[in-house]
Every structure is written in structure tokens, then in C-alpha cells.
Design an enzyme around this catalytic site. Structure first.
Site, short mmCIF file in Angstrom:
data_model
loop_
_atom_site.label_atom_id
_atom_site.label_comp_id
_atom_site.label_asym_id
_atom_site.label_seq_id
_atom_site.Cartn_x
_atom_site.Cartn_y
_atom_site.Cartn_z
N SER A 156 71.93 53.56 52.91
CA SER A 156 70.68 53.18 53.30
C SER A 156 70.78 54.23 55.06
CB SER A 156 69.83 52.49 53.42
OG SER A 156 68.30 52.97 53.61
N ARG A 226 55.75 47.57 56.26
CA ARG A 226 56.66 46.67 55.26
C ARG A 226 56.15 46.90 53.94
NH1 ARG A 226 62.12 45.57 54.76
NH2 ARG A 226 62.51 44.15 54.00
N ASP A 321 67.01 55.40 42.55
CA ASP A 321 66.47 55.76 43.61
C ASP A 321 65.51 56.69 44.13
OD1 ASP A 321 66.06 56.03 46.76
OD2 ASP A 321 68.40 55.16 46.59
N HIS A 354 65.90 52.26 45.35
CA HIS A 354 66.58 51.88 46.55
C HIS A 354 67.20 50.55 46.66
CE1 HIS A 354 67.82 53.82 49.97
NE2 HIS A 354 67.32 52.94 50.83
N ASP A 355 66.96 49.63 46.53
CA ASP A 355 67.47 48.42 46.59
C ASP A 355 68.13 48.11 46.33
OD1 ASP A 355 65.71 47.71 49.24
OD2 ASP A 355 64.77 46.40 48.23
#
Lengths: 377, 377
Positions: A156, A226, A321, A354-355
Site C-alpha cells: 500500500s 477508520r 483489492d 486490499h488487506d
């Protein structure tokens, strides 16, 4: 998928380096002095040729692997990939992780004391960008006696730092590993960051960034930021598989309390993060993401920028992602190919959006391990 | 793409209908009486067989087409599709638009006076859901002397109302037109709604939903909710084409003010919306979206639910819609086919994401017009 329960490197300690040569930032502002907090794992070899720099993403820090003597459960955020026999093999490599300038885990940042005022910098902390981080990391390399990195790696925003290293200090990077990143943010990426920042900036407890002096914290805004971030880190399918339309208590409340499990999850994640992270750092990190666009230096020609690099490259993306989709990684790959660089590319089919870059997936890790096998140590 | 500059139906007037038969809601609560504000365009024929109901989406209302004598620039939100010779042809059909119960454009909602207290309902306004809207709309149909709708049509949340009409009052709907909708929200959809609601609910000016009495409005939260909504209404490509990484003033500010054009756009949209929309209505509308899931009545079997319908169907999706993607429309189409209903389906290639349903696109409009050609009037 297996979860690494024990740290591979065992006990670790954070260290601190002080730099008192002024650092001129991309904005033109000058930071007179700064500290960087870092950790190292493994042993630097005699000619200092086996060092790997791990760059962190938005909410990361220097505690990449291992655990602390007084905090046995505080295991580093990328522990699953670092250790003896792991892809970032500490039997072969000397691994360095740091907390970036502007961070909130010990390195100089908005919560640090501004020597000019004796009060926390707050909103007066200068904007740091990806290239500024790279310059500050180069000084850390000097401090550690590392002239050339065997590899610079990151996911990232960390991948963006790796990419920036390759063109800013081409003579100091042998291999660049860019995971789940992009050569620049799209309008939609910026838009998500904008909403997150506006949540913080308009929180009445933000006090123009000087909340420390008001004994306040913009917790509500940071929590929203968040929560929103989490939606973009996970894939739609993964959220569907994990939560679906599941109800927390089996029934609808016909109100605005938590009904769905996904709400419960987001609130938990938002509350936890808002409890420890610094809002000014969040603002700064998202802005660094927005501003990252090395091709700007060559009128948008990424190939021309990448021609400056002399390292080899491994680019990794994940099929699900949607924050930085595989297409974004392929933009980098195309530019590298056009620039006649040695580039390996893997698009990995993992369901975790994405994680995925943080996960302990055997195939993903085998790709990193195989690439690093060929790197001399 | 052409933009309709003048309204097709010309001068219109909003009307108000009062209903004093108590309405039992899905939650079990009873609304003792309520008003619905509505507009009509065209002429109801002798046997009242040419009426089309237009259901609105999250932020819509009764002013679907035309303009007001004292507000010539206030043209209805779907004017481009309603009028003489337009797809919803007022030379043939009698078009009805209303503001839904719980709305903030004149129908009874959270800002209305609660007869039990003499103060605005605020947070005490009962939760209304899609089926409640359909029941209230059925009473409006009775009031207008319409036993059977020639068609019920809507986009997004409006499409969900149309779908609900087809199975709740099958004998009263001849044709159901569902545009850019879904049979239920995914976890990701709910998650976005959750962030939007949390922005409002945690705004210090929200006062637990009783902000009217505090002469306050949760403007910050509503603004964030709308900004986030806009990201999901537009496609990534469209945002890229419209804004890209364009800078508002040509230079980076190295701060948190507006740098990028997309930020400027989002702030404008957020500010505008927060200036007039009611936050309690926003909460309620997003919750109605979350709760919509007619298949729940048949243990998740959408086909079994759709078997109740007796209308024909037109389902429309847009290729770039990622809020309710074409796959979501195809779930409805598959259930309708399995239920042996007459269903037409069009997936329309438009670049404007979810908001495509509001656009004046010739091909899109020709699909609606062609379908309605076969509807007797």
C-alpha cells in the site's frame, strides 16, 4: 490460511535515532531535527549488503515483527512474513522497520514538542510526503551503516515508498518490492481520503489541529475515518462472506442502534483505532497518499521516471483489492517494462481485498520468498 | 447526452392528502394519521387505467417534473423523462409522484409535529420501511381513485418500492419498472450506510434526534454522509474523467485545505445537501434501504416471493453502477424468470455509475419508452 501465533524473531526492542541535520521537505519547509524510532531483526553482514527496509502503510509503524519483553502479546504487524525461514528470512537478511516521520508511534510527529514553542507541533507540523520519508529513511540507512539496500519492500503506502526509493536513490536499492500499491491515487481514492479528513477536520474536538493543548481528541472524526477506511480495505465479497446480512441479535431494532454484524464490526474497529491513533498523523498520511505521483516530475510519463531506477522489481497485486486494483499495479509493470527494467509480477487470487497484503497466505508468501531467494545475502 | 433545459409538463402544483386511518407499520408501531404531499402530471382517463406511480430514491421527493409558478428554476428531479412525448408520456399517462412518509419535503416525517406532544417528532418518529411506504402509497392511490397502476417505476430505493408493490399488491400493478436497484443490500452497502448514519448520530448537534428543539442541525454529519454517498453514486471512471488529479489552484497547498478538484466538488455537494435536507430523514431512508429484503419472507428465496407478483417487469441496470451493480439486477431477473414472469432486462452502458438512472440518455430513455409503448393507456 494459517495465522502465525508466535513471533519468529522472538524478543525485540525499539531503538531511537536522532538526526540534527535540518531536513528540507518537499513543501520547502525545513525540519530542524527529528527522531526516528526503528527496529531491526537478523544480523547485518560484514559488507552491509543484506539489509531489507520494510516501509509501513497508513497506520503501521516500526514494530514489524517479534514481541516485547514486557508486552508478549504485542506482536509486530507483519510478523507472519519476517523470521527464520520466513520469506523475509532473518537467517539471511537484516530487516529494518521504522516509524515514519509524522507518525504517532515514537518518531517525530505532530504530537511531538515543537522546539520553537515548547508545545506540541499539532497543526504546525510540516507536511511530509513520500519523498520526504525516503530522504529521512536514507539518513537512517547511513546511521546503520547501510549504503545499499538488498531490497526495499512495502504494501500500500509502503509500496509507494519502495517505488519512490527506486527512483530517488537508484544506486542504493538492489530490489524493489511493491505490493498492493498504485503509481498515484485516482479521484475516487482521493475522494475517500477527503471524507475521512473532513470527518476529523470538522470534529469540534479537533481545535484546528491543536487539540493536545485542549486536552481533547477528535475521537468521533477519527472513528469515522477508520470505519470508512475499513470498507475500502476489505472486498465486497469478503464482507459478504464474513457478515452478509447477519443480525447481531437476530431481530431488527427498527431504530439506529447496531442491527447488522457488519455495523458491530465497523464500530469495534473504529473505536479501537480512535483510542490510540493520532488524528494529525492520519491527516498527514492520507495527504501523503494523495500527493504521491512520481510521474508528475516527467509530465505524467511514468516510464520516464522509472528509467531512473537501477533495481530489479517485484510487483504484487490482489484480485479482490478495489482500493488499489490489479490494474493499478499493471500500470507500474507496464512502465517498468517500457523502461526496460527487470520486473516480476504476480496477481494473487485472495479474497481479502486490499488487506490481503498483511495475510499469511502460503502462495502469496511463496512468491515473496521465491523472489528473495535470488537476492544475495 | 443532452440536458433537458425546459420542463415538459410546464407549471405544476404540489397537493396534499390527509389520511386519518391509523397505519400499522412493519415495526408494529401505529402512525395515527399522516399527510402525503404529491404531484400529478397528465390526465387520469375514465377508467383510471393509465396511472403511473413514480417512487423516489433516498433524497428524492414529490416534485418529479415541471416547475412552480413562483420558482421557475425549480424543475422536477426526473423532468427529463416525464412530459408530452417523453418516455413517461403525459399525453398518454397520468403520472403521480409523492414525498414518502418520513420525508422532509412536506409529507409527515420527523420534523412534523407529533400530535401527542405538540413538538416535532424527531427521534420518536416511527421507523418506516419500504413496505410501509407501499401501504401508504396504496392509500394515496385510493384517494386518487386509482385501483390499478398501469406501472410503478423507480430507480435505486425507488426501484425497491416498485418491486415491493409488485408482490404486496399484485392485483394493483400491471407493470413494474425497477431501475438500478437490488433485491437487498450487501454487507458493504450496509457498511457505507452505517458510516453515514454514524456521522450524523455522533454529531454533537444531533441531540439524540431532537435537534429541532435545540434550534440546531447536525450539519457536519449530514455533510459527511452526503459526501460519502456521492462517491458511491459516481463511477471511478467518471470521477477520473471529470476530475482526475486536477488541482483547484494549480499547486499543492501542503496542507489540508482543498487541493484537488474532486475535494471541491464533494464539499460543494455536501454543503448544499446539508443546507436543506433533514438528518432524521436521512437516517430513516438509509435504514429502509438496509432493511429491504423481501426474500426474508420466504427464507431467502426471492423466486418464491416474486411468484406472488402478477405484473410484467422491466429491469434496468447500468454497467458502471458499483452501488447496485448489474449483477444485483440480474439476481432479480433470474428470480423473475424462475417465477415464470414476463421480464425484460436491459444493462445499459453508461459511464455515470449509480446516478445514470437520472440522466437524459437517448438509449436509456428509448428502453423505457419502448417498454411503455406496449402498456395500454
Amino acid at each position: 490460511m494459517t495465522k502465525t501465533q508466535t513471533s519468529g524473531v522472538g524478543l525485540v526492542e525499539a531503538k531511537r535515532a536522532h538526526f540534527d541535520t535540518p531536513l528540507t521537505l518537499r513543501s520547502g519547509e525545513v525540519l530542524p531535527a527529528y527522531d526516528l524510532v526503528y527496529e531491526t531483526y537478523g544480523t547485518l553482514n560484514a559488507d552491509a549488503s543484506n539489509a531489507i527496509l520494510v516501509c509501513h502503510a497508513l497506520s503501521g509503524h516500526h514494530h514489524v515483527a517479534g514481541h516485547y519483553a514486557d508486552q508478549p502479546d504485542n506482536i509486530g504487524w507483519w510478523d507472519n512474513i519476517v523470521g527464520p525461514g520466513r520469506p523475509l528470512d532473518t537467517d539471511r537478511f537484516f530487516i529494518v522497520g521504522l516509524n515514519n516521520l509524522g507518525g504517532c508511534h515514537g518518531s517525530t510527529g505532530p504530537a511531538s514538542i515543537n522546539p520553537a514553542t515548547g508545545k506540541p507541533w499539532g497543526a504546525d507540523f510540516p507536511m511530509v510526503t513520500v519523498i520526504d520519508w525516503v530522504h529521512s529513511q536514507a539518513r537512517l540507512a547511513d546511521h546503520l551503516g547501510i549504503k545499499t539496500w538488498a531490497a526495499v519492500i512495502g504494501g500500500s503506502l509502503g509500496g509507494m515508498q519502495a517505488l519512490r526509493w527506486s527512483v530517488t536513490y537508484p544506486e542504493r536499492v538492489k530490489n524493489t518490492i511493491v505490493i498492493a500499491a498504485a503509481p498515484y491515487l485516482t479521484a475516487q481514492n482521493i475522494a475517500f481520503n477527503d471524507v475521512a479528513r473532513q470527518a476529523i477536520l470538522t470534529d469540534p474536538e479537533f481545535y484546528g489541529g491543536h487539540y493536545y493543548e485542549h486536552n481533547a481528541r477528535p475521537v468521533r472524526g477519527l472513528r469515522l475515518a477508520r470505519m470508512l477506511g475499513h470498507i475500502t480495505y476489505l472486498s465486497d465479497d469478503q464482507m459478504g462472506a464474513k457478515f452478509g446480512r447477519g443480525l447481531r441479535n437476530g431481530n431488527l431494532s427498527f431504530g439506529f442502534d447496531v442491527d447488522f454484524q457488519v455495523e458491530s464490526y465497523l464500530h469495534y474497529q473504529g473505536d479501537k483505532f480512535a483510542g490510540y491513533f493520532d488524528a494529525n498523523t492520519y491527516l498527514l498520511m492520507t495527504r501523503a497518499l494523495d500527493y504521491f505521483d512520481p510521474a508528475r516530475e516527467e509530465n505524467g510519463d511514468l516510464t520516464a521516471v522509472m528509467k531512473r531506477a537501477s533495481s530489479d522489481f517485484l510487483i504484487v497485486s490482489f484480485t479482490t483489492d478495489w482500493r488499489f486494483s490489479p490494474e493499478r499495479s499493471r500500470e507500474i509493470v507496464s512502465a517498468l517494462l517500457a523502461a526496460e527494467k527487470n520486473v516480476s509480477y504476480a496477481d494473487i487470487d485472495l479474497a481479502f481485498g486490499h488487506d490481503s497484503f498483511l495475510l499469511d497466505d502460503p502462495y502469496y508468501h511463496s512468491v515473496i520468498a521465491a523472489y528473495l531467494q535470488k537476492v544475495p545475502s
